[in-house]
Enzyme design. Sequence first.
Site, PDB file in Angstrom:
ATOM      1  N   CYS A   2       0.840  -1.199   0.000  1.00  0.00           N
ATOM      2  CA  CYS A   2       0.000   0.000   0.000  1.00  0.00           C
ATOM      3  C   CYS A   2       0.877   1.252   0.000  1.00  0.00           C
ATOM      4  CB  CYS A   2      -0.946   0.094   1.185  1.00  0.00           C
ATOM      5  SG  CYS A   2      -2.135  -1.234   1.241  1.00  0.00           S
ATOM      6  N   ARG A  27       4.138  -0.454  -4.675  1.00  0.00           N
ATOM      7  CA  ARG A  27       3.834  -0.870  -3.302  1.00  0.00           C
ATOM      8  C   ARG A  27       2.547  -1.684  -3.207  1.00  0.00           C
ATOM      9  NH1 ARG A  27       6.794   1.949   0.507  1.00  0.00           N
ATOM     10  NH2 ARG A  27       5.263   1.433   2.091  1.00  0.00           N
ATOM     11  N   TRP A  74      -2.413  -2.985  -1.679  1.00  0.00           N
ATOM     12  CA  TRP A  74      -2.068  -4.403  -1.749  1.00  0.00           C
ATOM     13  C   TRP A  74      -2.947  -5.063  -0.705  1.00  0.00           C
ATOM     14  CZ3 TRP A  74       0.264  -8.033   1.615  1.00  0.00           C
ATOM     15  CH2 TRP A  74       0.682  -9.222   0.994  1.00  0.00           C
ATOM     16  N   ASN A 100      -1.881   2.573   5.380  1.00  0.00           N
ATOM     17  CA  ASN A 100      -0.940   1.520   5.009  1.00  0.00           C
ATOM     18  C   ASN A 100      -0.577   0.775   6.285  1.00  0.00           C
ATOM     19  OD1 ASN A 100       1.176  -0.038   3.957  1.00  0.00           O
ATOM     20  ND2 ASN A 100       2.665   1.593   4.282  1.00  0.00           N
ATOM     21  N   LYS A 480      13.656 -15.356  -8.615  1.00  0.00           N
ATOM     22  CA  LYS A 480      13.390 -14.328  -9.638  1.00  0.00           C
ATOM     23  C   LYS A 480      12.524 -14.894 -10.749  1.00  0.00           C
ATOM     24  CE  LYS A 480      14.696 -11.724  -8.299  1.00  0.00           C
ATOM     25  NZ  LYS A 480      15.124 -10.833  -7.296  1.00  0.00           N
ATOM     26  N   GLU A 483       8.910 -15.565  -9.552  1.00  0.00           N
ATOM     27  CA  GLU A 483       8.249 -14.317  -9.165  1.00  0.00           C
ATOM     28  C   GLU A 483       7.666 -13.567 -10.372  1.00  0.00           C
ATOM     29  OE1 GLU A 483      11.096 -11.541  -7.544  1.00  0.00           O
ATOM     30  OE2 GLU A 483       9.571 -10.501  -6.386  1.00  0.00           O
ATOM     31  N   HIS A 499      18.592 -37.059  -3.294  1.00  0.00           N
ATOM     32  CA  HIS A 499      17.935 -37.584  -2.091  1.00  0.00           C
ATOM     33  C   HIS A 499      16.417 -37.433  -2.163  1.00  0.00           C
ATOM     34  CE1 HIS A 499      21.785 -38.371  -0.258  1.00  0.00           C
ATOM     35  NE2 HIS A 499      22.177 -37.135  -0.577  1.00  0.00           N
ATOM     36  N   LYS A 599       6.205  -4.504  -3.732  1.00  0.00           N
ATOM     37  CA  LYS A 599       7.639  -4.298  -3.563  1.00  0.00           C
ATOM     38  C   LYS A 599       8.045  -4.308  -2.087  1.00  0.00           C
ATOM     39  CE  LYS A 599      11.796  -2.953  -4.923  1.00  0.00           C
ATOM     40  NZ  LYS A 599      12.634  -4.027  -5.477  1.00  0.00           N
TER      41      LYS A 599
HETATM   42  O1  M6R Z   1      12.953  -4.589   0.919  1.00  0.00           O
HETATM   43  P1  M6R Z   1      13.486  -5.928   1.292  1.00  0.00           P
HETATM   44  O2  M6R Z   1      14.811  -6.200   0.703  1.00  0.00           O
HETATM   45  O3  M6R Z   1      13.475  -6.171   2.765  1.00  0.00           O
HETATM   46  O4  M6R Z   1      12.467  -6.965   0.645  1.00  0.00           O
HETATM   47  C1  M6R Z   1      12.570  -8.328   0.935  1.00  0.00           C
HETATM   48  C2  M6R Z   1      11.800  -9.159  -0.049  1.00  0.00           C
HETATM   49  O5  M6R Z   1      10.431  -8.883   0.036  1.00  0.00           O
HETATM   50  C3  M6R Z   1      12.266  -8.924  -1.491  1.00  0.00           C
HETATM   51  O6  M6R Z   1      13.631  -9.125  -1.630  1.00  0.00           O
HETATM   52  C4  M6R Z   1      11.528  -9.871  -2.457  1.00  0.00           C
HETATM   53  O7  M6R Z   1      11.911 -11.177  -2.212  1.00  0.00           O
HETATM   54  C5  M6R Z   1      11.822  -9.461  -3.895  1.00  0.00           C
HETATM   55  N1  M6R Z   1      10.603  -9.056  -4.512  1.00  0.00           N
HETATM   56  C6  M6R Z   1      12.422 -10.524  -4.711  1.00  0.00           C
HETATM   57  O8  M6R Z   1      12.707 -10.084  -6.003  1.00  0.00           O
END
Ligand code: M6R
Length: 604
Positions: A2, A27, A74, A100, A480, A483, A499, A599
């Site tokens: 948010c 966000r 969000w 937020n 990545k 995602e 394993h 994000k």
């Molecule tokens: O802002 P941050 O680095 O703490 O965020 C952590 C994760 O939410 C962030 O790295 C997330 O895994 C990414 N979207 C991956 O690309």
Amino acid sequence: MCGIIGYTGDKKASDIIIQGLKYLEYRGYDSSGVAVLNDGVIKVAKKEGRIVNLERHLEEYPLEGHLAIGHTRWATHGRPSDDNAHPFISFHTRFAVVHNGIIENYLEIKEELMAEGVVFRSQTDSEVVAHLVEFMDKGDTKRAILDAVAKLKGAFALGIICVDSPDVIYAVKKDNPLIVGVTDNEGFICSDINSLQKFLSEVIVLDNDQMAVVGRGKAEVFSFDGIPVKKERIKLTAEEENALSDYECFMDKEMSEIPSALRRAIKFYREEKCFSKIDKDYLKKIRRINIVGCGTALHAGLYGEKLLNKFIPDVDVHSEMASEFRYDDVKVDENTLTITISQSGETADTLTCQRMVNARGGKTLTICNVPTSSMVHYADYALMICAGPEVAVASTKAFNCQELVFAMFVFDLALLRGTITPETYAHFCAEIDALPEKAEKALALREKISAYAARNFRRKSVFYLGRGMDYCVAMEGSLKLKEISYIHCEAYAAGELKHGTLALIEKDIMVVALVTQKNLIDKMYSSLAEVKTRGASLTVITPFADNPSLLDIADYIMEIPVTEEVLSPIISVIPTQLMSYYIARAKGCDIDKPRNLAKSVTVE
Ligand code: M6R
């Protein structure tokens, strides 16, 4: 998680809100909305989906006025819909609120308000705030907001407007970011410092339990007790242009910025003498290091753990995902350092761990990208990664810079504690200097990887494999890809596959292997033979592109520049970033805003 924004000034407020929301869209992008106060009446427009839906709606049904708040969501409580979109209006339409965070005791408050006859129109936790403020209002708006806030439990950044205050936005912060800023005749509030770069040259960052009353050219800050607080103004310095320019999307732009970000991070770390700002006696005494982060930041932490184990053998190192660390009975004493890693510095899981450690009397060091973030503010020590604004939900350049800064810290610590010689240290420094150019060379794989993606984007399942340091990169590459392309993908330590998981390997499965450690080539070859024998398609990312075994077994080789092995994850991750990007692009995915994600995850 948010984004909120507010504006008061001479311009058409809804236009400024839409512009600001576009910067905040990373966000959250489930719905958006705006509330405008004009001639003593608050009018609201809200739309499910992307901000462009709200923008189109406002083109058809414009909202005139010079004071407004806006929100991009969000969803946590209540599915994405027009009704659940913010802002929320109070029962007599005197207040509008954007939020937020999460109001943990909203059900309790909702029941109390419903018993008083208040009718709720959404399934959200946030709507209670609007009604509660109006319920508390006895003619003093600021007092009403503070009284309402005193009843709220949870995390909240709030933007509030009231029909009685035609030029004023009220901003409230507890555990979620909120920035305020003014020009001569304008006032702004916003979740994110970067989103205000277009409008302001300096800002005030609110601390927890603070409220700001923001008017035209004036911002007053108070504690939740109503006591005025003097705040420093922070100058905004754009490290990278925060707009797309000619790039297709922010991820594309941010990958291109990896070399310049690395250069800037190296320069800053050295010129600002960042390591010297940490207490030397304490650093010599450390017996244990905890490393905490989420997602990509956690993977950078795993790399840091491998480095610490290698170069500081007399320290116990424990890395853990933040969402689990807080439930572990982790040791924290005066000889323990806890390192939090975060791009945003606002991730709730990580921030909670940092607070937990500080509350137990432990010391914290954060490796972070945002200087004004909560993590930097509350940590005992901070190392800035200087990656510049990262807007794409998929983190790229921040990861390279997190790894880099972690490595520089470990080499400095090792030199201080006498576990490496000055000669070895000098060698690593020279190798660090060479990284930006190597990153440029790795980025030159773009064309090859774009063609590769065109042939492979229909794969249903992908496995990333690596051993040692390469395993950290395998995990990051896998995260990545899933995602942004929604392809099922898993990362395995190559030796572990046999394993159990080997049962999943069959024809058409894609396996991507990282092979950057010379002494592990033979062992990796054995693991790769196991998957190749079962019909998998094999891609190898390696600097040893002329190695006969690898040449023999790989379907595709992505050659990266030869790099000092302990630094290779900073470079070897680049092809994995490019692969995810080009595969997602070939699939037609919305790369910067993948489904279900945001994000900055500021709820636990
Ligand atoms: O802002 P941050 O680095 O703490 O965020 C952590 C994760 O939410 C962030 O790295 C997330 O895994 C990414 N979207 C991956 O690309």
